[in-house]
Scaffold this active site. Structure first.
Site, PDB file in Angstrom:
ATOM      1  CE  LYS A   1      -0.275   2.398   3.127  1.00  0.00           C
ATOM      2  NZ  LYS A   1      -0.144   3.126   4.404  1.00  0.00           N
TER       3      LYS A   1
ATOM      4  CG  ASP B   1      -2.763   2.150   6.697  1.00  0.00           C
ATOM      5  OD1 ASP B   1      -3.362   3.180   6.332  1.00  0.00           O
ATOM      6  OD2 ASP B   1      -1.548   2.118   6.951  1.00  0.00           O
TER       7      ASP B   1
END
Length: 300
Positions: A20, A148
């Site tokens: 990510k 996240d």
């Protein structure tokens, strides 16, 4: 739902846990409980960790890969917390043998632990045929695990706001090449936020932006920043060295830190350009460097 380990619908599921990247990250405020509010554009790549699950009587995790030794105690691993939370919500009986191939550094600002937890939940949900559309909300579970995790469950480019849980689909991104560099230093997110000085940045998101070409994406990002960079450099001066090293590579269009660091990335026109630049990259032996590309992960 009351499936047992023997009632799993398939015998093995493998799901990738992609890197990510925070292409930009603005700190826009701070809540009364002390948590910071952010505005960030999140993208994923074609490289990362891998999760394989098989039916078992209880949840257990086996780790392998170049960064397996750096993982926390297995009982403290976020993956185990995530799949137990899923089992509690879904009500099945049993567990899974989880094999985590750890290919990226930990505490590195690229969502490794969150991506692993998200992939594990998707894999176990598929293993036990959990109804994630009507019965069990993985995003609600993920929101309780970390900032996240929801984005890593979403697995698509998105703008994230609030504490990271409020997601809006981002425009289509180009399949740009990227090189990730980590100077071999772990940075704790809380420490970086604590070290940050200064005010807040206005929301920079623009869900109508055209970002399909690398030139358009780079132009968009140059008007934004990562507000945690200075704090990360203060705690880890090698972050500045990594950014400088990326900026010197041929074809690098933009270099930036991801998340709270210490991983930095450079954007290139395509994967071939990133591979070529990576072949010329010279860095200390303890640094980690990996070329890859922005990509759309498998939808689960």
């Amino acid at each position: 739902m009351a499936l047992s380990a023997g009632g799993a619908s398939v015998t093995q599921v493998t799901i990738q846990a992609p890197v990510k990247l925070n292409l930009y990250l603005h700190v826009v405020g701070r809540k009364g409980d002390g948590y910071h509010e952010v505005d960030t554009l999140i993208a994923f790549t074609d490289y990362g960790d891998s999760i394989t699950v098989e039916p078992a009587d209880r949840f257990e995790i086996v780790t392998e890969g170049p960064f397996a030794a750096d993982l926390p105690d297995k009982e403290g691993n976020l993956v185990i917390h995530a799949v137990r939370a899923l089992r509690d919500a879904a009500g099945f009986v049993g567990g899974a043998k989880i094999t985590l191939s750890k290919n990226i550094p930990i505490a590195a600002g690229i969502g490794g632990g969150s991506a692993d937890a998200a992939a594990a939940m998707w894999a176990v949900a598929r293993l036990y045929d959990v109804d994630t559309k009507e019965k069990v909300d993985l995003f609600e579970i993920g929101s309780g695990l970390g900032s996240d995790v929801p984005a890593c469950l979403f697995r698509r480019p998105c703008f994230a706001s609030g504490v990271g849980h409020d997601l809006i689909s981002a425009p289509v991104l180009p399949e740009a090449g990227v090189i990730l560099v980590n100077p071999g230093v772990k940075l704790a997110t809380a420490s970086v936020f604590k070290a940050r000085k200064g005010g807040f940045t206005p929301d920079g998101s623009n869900i109508e932006a055209n970002l399909e070409k690398v030139s358009l994406l780079v132009s968009f990002l140059k008007n934004r920043a990562n507000d945690l960079t200075d704090a990360a450099v203060k705690l880890c001066p090698a972050v500045e060295d990594a950014l400088y090293a990326l900026e010197q590579l041929p074809g690098c269009r933009l270099a930036r830190m991801s998340g709270s660091g210490a991983t930095c990335f450079g954007i290139f026109d395509d994967r071939a350009a990133a591979d070529l630049a990576a072949s010329e990259f010279e860095a200390p032996d303890h640094w980690w460097m990996q070329p890859m590309a922005l990509a759309m992960p498998e939808r689960v």
